[in-house]
Write a protein that holds these residues in place. Structure first.
Motif: not given
Length: 303
Positions: A111-115, A120-126, A151-153
């Motif tokens: 996951v590589w995003i500042g926000s 979660p959206a980036q993980v799903e897109a990946s 914490p998300l992961l």
């Protein structure tokens, strides 16, 4: 004895396969290392995708990447590492996986995003780009917003949507932060840069990884090709044969994976010949500590 055409083809196919079987039986066993938090075995050489798999929609380049992955899996490879940062690499990997359908794939992404809200959206897109039901490993890339993403992961792992959690850096200036997280968070993996000339992680990070039972993935094992280019044309010393090496690339990889804290090194390549060469470093004897010191001396002298 008369053979019909179908039987004749079967016999010829069996005869053609004999040299391949003999070669497979003659090869040393694939070297593996246990993931400390689970005991699951991984081959000590994996495959990175930074730069090399960022080929856009170019059909020929995508075909080369497919051939690299086919050769990687044929030689026993498992762990492939990517990131949203790597342009089209995730989609290139996903397309190849959907065609090759490798049973042994160990999918590692980031996951590589500042926000924090967009994590979660980036993980799903990946995940969709990989065409995967779930990832084996997700890592916080270069510690970007790690306080929010970790914490998300960890929650995804508890819920069974992820198998392993990690953090990464390719910058030495973040080593203090890496050590802090390793000492306080239940991560399964840390990914760092490590090679014959860049050995700072030997001082604190690798010992702490062994103490805390954290797996170590090594990026930039060739300094993005700088080391192999510097050693190109330089004669291999006699000791290289003692550890089954026929190239400097294999020497450089064996130096890394011989460290007991290292789980897997992930050289990136778009060359079938190079991936085959790299995977040969995951077979045969590894250098002992005395030979590792000799490797450092010789590379420092020649590179």
């Amino acid at each position: 004895m008369h053979l019909d055409s179908r039987s004749r083809r079967r016999v010829l196919a069996s005869l053609a396969a004999l040299p391949l079987l003999a070669n497979a039986q003659a090869r040393p066993a694939l070297l593996t290392r246990a993931i400390p938090s689970s005991g699951e075995l991984l081959p000590v050489v994996g495959l990175g995708s930074w730069i090399t798999f960022n080929v856009g929609r170019d059909p020929a380049a995508r075909a080369d990447c497919l051939d690299v992955m086919r050769q990687f899996f044929a030689n026993g490879g498992r762990l492939i590492d990517s990131s949203p940062m790597y342009g089209s690499a995730q989609d290139v990997i996903g397309e190849a996986v959907s065609r090759l359908k490798p049973a042994q794939l160990f999918s590692a992404d980031k996951v590589w995003i500042g926000s924090s809200e967009q994590g979660p959206a980036q993980v799903e897109a990946s995940r969709k780009l990989w065409r995967a039901p779930r990832f084996d490993l997700l890592q916080v890339h270069n510690l970007l917003a790690w306080e929010a993403h970790l914490p998300l992961l960890l929650r995804m792992k508890r819920e069974g949507r992820l198998r392993y959690v990690g953090i990464t850096t390719s910058e030495g200036r973040r080593h203090a932060d890496i050590l802090k997280i390793m000492g306080s968070q239940p991560v399964d993996f840390v990914q760092v840069s490590y090679n014959v000339l860049d050995r700072e992680v030997e001082q604190r990070i690798l010992p702490l990884a062994r103490e805390r039972r954290i797996g170590v993935i090594v990026n930039r094992p060739f300094r993005q090709g700088e080391l192999t280019q510097a050693l190109a044309g330089k004669r291999l010393p006699g000791w290289a044969a003692d550890i089954g090496c026929t190239s400097w690339a294999q020497v450089l990889l064996k130096f890394i994976v011989a460290h007991p804290a290292v789980t897997c090194a992930i050289p990136a390549t778009s060359s079938v010949a190079h991936v085959r060469e790299n995977m040969l470093a995951a077979r045969g004897p590894l250098p002992d500590e005395a030979l590792r010191r000799r490797i450092v001396q010789d590379v420092e002298r020649l590179a």
